[in-house]
Design an enzyme around this catalytic site. Structure first.
Site, PDB file in Angstrom:
ATOM      1  N   TYR A 193       0.854  -1.192   0.000  1.00 33.39           N
ATOM      2  CA  TYR A 193       0.000   0.000   0.000  1.00 33.39           C
ATOM      3  C   TYR A 193       0.886   1.237   0.000  1.00 33.39           C
ATOM      4  CZ  TYR A 193      -3.582   3.405   0.821  1.00 33.39           C
ATOM      5  OH  TYR A 193      -4.414   4.483   0.664  1.00 33.39           O
ATOM      6  N   GLN A 239     -10.503   0.270   1.344  1.00 32.83           N
ATOM      7  CA  GLN A 239     -10.962  -0.584   0.245  1.00 32.83           C
ATOM      8  C   GLN A 239      -9.790  -1.247  -0.482  1.00 32.83           C
ATOM      9  OE1 GLN A 239     -11.604   2.646   0.675  1.00 32.83           O
ATOM     10  NE2 GLN A 239     -11.509   3.839  -1.214  1.00 32.83           N
ATOM     11  N   SER A 281       3.246   9.757  10.781  1.00 38.81           N
ATOM     12  CA  SER A 281       4.651   9.936  11.148  1.00 38.81           C
ATOM     13  C   SER A 281       4.834  10.495  12.558  1.00 38.81           C
ATOM     14  CB  SER A 281       5.333  10.866  10.145  1.00 38.81           C
ATOM     15  OG  SER A 281       6.713  10.937  10.390  1.00 38.81           O
ATOM     16  N   GLN A 335       9.025  16.327   9.982  1.00 30.78           N
ATOM     17  CA  GLN A 335       8.025  15.272  10.171  1.00 30.78           C
ATOM     18  C   GLN A 335       6.656  15.854  10.505  1.00 30.78           C
ATOM     19  OE1 GLN A 335       8.918  12.038   9.388  1.00 30.78           O
ATOM     20  NE2 GLN A 335      10.746  13.193   8.780  1.00 30.78           N
ATOM     21  N   HIS A 385       3.718  16.169   7.896  1.00 35.75           N
ATOM     22  CA  HIS A 385       2.844  15.070   7.492  1.00 35.75           C
ATOM     23  C   HIS A 385       1.496  15.183   8.209  1.00 35.75           C
ATOM     24  CE1 HIS A 385       5.691  12.749   5.162  1.00 35.75           C
ATOM     25  NE2 HIS A 385       6.591  12.830   6.123  1.00 35.75           N
ATOM     26  N   GLU A 387       8.523   6.334  16.557  1.00 36.06           N
ATOM     27  CA  GLU A 387       8.880   5.812  15.239  1.00 36.06           C
ATOM     28  C   GLU A 387      10.311   6.228  14.878  1.00 36.06           C
ATOM     29  OE1 GLU A 387       7.367   6.189  10.590  1.00 36.06           O
ATOM     30  OE2 GLU A 387       6.910   7.773  12.027  1.00 36.06           O
ATOM     31  N   HIS A 388      10.568   7.538  14.905  1.00 33.34           N
ATOM     32  CA  HIS A 388      11.899   8.084  14.631  1.00 33.34           C
ATOM     33  C   HIS A 388      12.452   8.699  15.915  1.00 33.34           C
ATOM     34  CE1 HIS A 388       9.645   8.742  10.733  1.00 33.34           C
ATOM     35  NE2 HIS A 388      10.675   8.026  10.301  1.00 33.34           N
ATOM     36  N   ASP A 426      14.702   9.055   5.515  1.00 30.60           N
ATOM     37  CA  ASP A 426      13.463   8.991   4.740  1.00 30.60           C
ATOM     38  C   ASP A 426      13.729   8.664   3.279  1.00 30.60           C
ATOM     39  OD1 ASP A 426      11.646   9.454   6.747  1.00 30.60           O
ATOM     40  OD2 ASP A 426      11.557  11.621   6.445  1.00 30.60           O
ATOM     41  N   GLU A 435      -0.533 -36.391  28.393  1.00 25.93           N
ATOM     42  CA  GLU A 435      -1.594 -35.567  27.803  1.00 25.93           C
ATOM     43  C   GLU A 435      -2.804 -36.398  27.372  1.00 25.93           C
ATOM     44  OE1 GLU A 435       0.117 -33.111  24.750  1.00 25.93           O
ATOM     45  OE2 GLU A 435       1.208 -31.888  26.212  1.00 25.93           O
ATOM     46  N   HIS A 477      -1.276 -40.340  19.448  1.00 32.11           N
ATOM     47  CA  HIS A 477       0.102 -39.850  19.409  1.00 32.11           C
ATOM     48  C   HIS A 477       1.050 -40.954  19.896  1.00 32.11           C
ATOM     49  CE1 HIS A 477      -1.772 -35.953  18.934  1.00 32.11           C
ATOM     50  NE2 HIS A 477      -0.592 -35.339  18.877  1.00 32.11           N
TER      51      HIS A 477
END
Length: 425
Positions: free
Chosen positions: A131, A190, A236, A258, A261, A319-320, A353, A407, A412
Site C-alpha cells: 500500500y 478498500q 509519522s 516530520q 505530514h 517511530e523516529h 526517509d 496428555e 500420538h
C-alpha cells in the site's frame, strides 16, 4: 495541550501521558465500524465496491478497465524523468537493495542431539501487496523502499495499490524502477480489503505491507489472519533527545520535517531548558497550522535528567528517534524502544526517509515496543525441516511417549510405538 511552550516532564499528569501515548489521535473504535463495512462490501461486491468507494472518498470515477495501471503508463512516465531525478531514484533503489542483502538471514543446520538434524530454511513469501499512501504529496520513495525489498528477497508477485489522485508520473516511474508486477488505482481501506480477499481485477495476496492513515491501519488489523500484515505503520512521529550541545536550528528543522505530514506527532525532550526555549522561539515563527497540530499531539519537554528522558522514550516508543547529545553511548545502551535511531547532527530523519537504504516504513503509535521496521524478515518465512535417524528416534521416542501418555493422546502414543514394533526400534 499547547506544546510550543516547553514544560517539564515531571509535571505531566497520567491523562497527559495517555494522550501522548495515543498520539492525540481518535480511538480506533470510532472508525472501526466504518472500516468493517468497507471491508465486508469489498468482499461481497469486489470491483463494484472499489469503484463505489473511490467515487465517494476520492471523487474519482473509475471503471473495471481503468482500475489497473498499465505497464505502458509506467514506461512513458519513466521516459519523461529528468536525468537528475532518475539518478537519485536509481541510487535509492540500489542502496535499499544493498541494505536488504546485508540483512538477509542465513539457512542453518542445528543438531541438538546425536541422530537429529533440524534445518532452518528461509523462503520468500509468494505474493505481497504494497500500500502506497497518497494525499497532498506523492511518495515515490515509499515504492522504492517497499517493492525493492520484496523483489530483492525473491517475492514472485508484488502488486501495488495507491489512491487514484496519487498516480503522478514520478510515482509511475518509481513503480518501473522498483520492479512492480501489477498496480491499481485504489486507496484507503478498500485497497486493503481488495488485496486481502481479491476482486475480479485485483489479485489476492499472501501479505500486505506499507504505511497508511488511520483507516488503512484499522483495515490491516481487520484482515489480519486472512492475510499477513507487516507492522502498524501509521502517521509519522519524531522524538528528538538533545542536550545543551545541540543546535536549536537543526532541531527545529528536523521536528518540522516530520510535523508537515498529516496527523503527525513531534516531540523534543531536552535536558537543557535553555535549548528547549531556543527551539520554541524558532518554532513560534516557523510553524504553520498543519505543523502546529503535530506539536499539539506532541510538544517540547524538559527532563531533569537523562534517565528521566530515557524512561519516557522507552514508554513512548517513537517511530523516529534522533539523538543529539554530547555523549550518545550511555543513551544508546539504555534505549530499548524506537523504530529507527538517528545519531548526531548529520543524520537527520529526512536523510533516512530517502537515502540511507533503511526502509522508512517503521512502527508507529508505540508499536516499536514489540515490532521492528520493515526488513527482509517481514517478506520471508522460515521452514524447519526435521530429520531423525534410528539413533535419534530411539533416544527421543521415550520422552515423546511419556508426554503423549501425560496428555492422554493415545493416537500420538501409538504413532510412536508402532515404529518400535514394525521397524524393530
Amino acid at each position: 495541550m499547547t506544546r510550543l511552550k516547553p514544560i517539564r516532564l515531571k509535571v505531566l499528569s497520567q491523562d497527559d501521558i495517555r494522550y501522548l501515548q495515543k498520539r492525540g489521535l481518535p480511538e480506533i473504535g470510532s472508525i472501526r465500524k466504518t472500516v468493517m463495512e468497507i471491508v465486508e462490501n469489498v468482499k461481497l461486491k469486489g470491483d463494484a465496491a472499489i469503484i463505489e468507494y473511490t467515487k465517494l472518498y476520492d471523487g474519482v470515477e473509475l471503471n473495471h478497465k481503468n482500475l489497473r495501471i498499465l505497464r505502458e503508463e509506467m514506461d512513458v512516465a519513466y521516459s519523461m524523468l529528468d536525468g537528475t531525478t532518475l539518478e537519485a531514484m536509481e541510487f535509492i533503489r540500489s542502496n535499499v537493495e544493498k541494505v536488504c542483502l546485508g540483512l538477509l538471514p542465513e539457512n542453518r543446520l542445528i543438531e541438538p542431539v546425536k541422530g537429529l538434524r533440524i534445518y532452518v530454511v528461509w523462503k520468500p513469501i509468494d505474493s505481497i501487496g504494497v500500500y502506497i499512501p497518497g494525499g497532498t504529496n506523492p511518495y515515490p520513495s515509499t515504492i522504492l523502499m517497499t517493492v525493492t525489498l520484496a523483489k530483492t528477497v525473491g517475492v514472485r508477485r508484488v502488486i501495488v495499490c495507491t489512491p487514484p489522485k496519487n498516480i503522478k508520473p514520478i510515482v509511475l516511474a518509481a513503480m518501473k524502477i522498483a520492479g512492480v508486477d501489477e498496480a491499481f488505482r485504489v486507496g484507503g481501506a478498500q485497497a486493503i480489503a481488495a488485496m486481502a480477499y481479491g476482486t475480479e481485477t485485483i489479485p489476492k495476496v499472501d501479505k500486505i505491507i506499507g504505511p497508511g492513515g488511520p483507516y488503512v491501519e484499522v483495515a490491516k488489523r481487520l484482515v489480519y489472519g486472512d492475510v499477513g500484515i507487516d507492522l502498524p505503520a501509521g502517521p509519522s512521529e519524531i522524538l528528538i533527545l538533545a542536550d545543551e550541545s545541540a543546535d536549536p536550528a537543526l532541531i527545529a528543522a528536523d521536528l518540522l520535517s516530520q510535523a508537515e505530514h498529516p496527523y503527525a506527532s513531534a516531540i523534543l525532550i531536552s535536558t537543557s531548558e535553555k535549548l528547549a526555549l531556543e527551539v520554541s522561539k524558532i518554532l513560534d515563527t516557523s510553524a504553520d497550522s498543519l505543523t502546529l497540530e503535530s506539536f499539539e499531539r506532541g510538544g517540547l519537554f524538559i527532563a531533569d535528567s537523562l534517565e528521566e528522558a530515557i524512561e519516557f522514550i522507552n514508554m513512548y516508543a517513537p517511530e523516529h528517534l534522533e539523538i543529539m547529545l554530547k555523549n550518545t553511548e550511555e543513551a544508546l545502551e539504555k534505549i530499548r524502544n524506537a523504530g529507527s535511531i538517528f545519531i548526531g547532527p548529520l543524520t537527520p530523519v529526512a536523510l533516512g526517509d530517502y537515502a540511507t537504504g533503511v526502509s522508512h516504513v517503521l512502527p508507529t503509535h508505540g508499536a516499536a515496543r514489540f515490532s521492528s521496521g520493515l526488513n527482509p524478515l517481514h517478506l520471508m518465512k522460515d521452514l524447519t525441516v526435521q530429520i531423525a535417524d534410528e539413533e535419534g528416534f530411539r533416544m527421543l521416542r521415550r520422552f515423546a511417549e511419556i508426554m503423549a501418555r501425560v496428555e492422554g493422546l493415545e493416537m500420538h502414543y501409538n504413532a510412536l510405538k508402532i515404529r518400535s514394533t514394525l521397524i524393530g526400534l
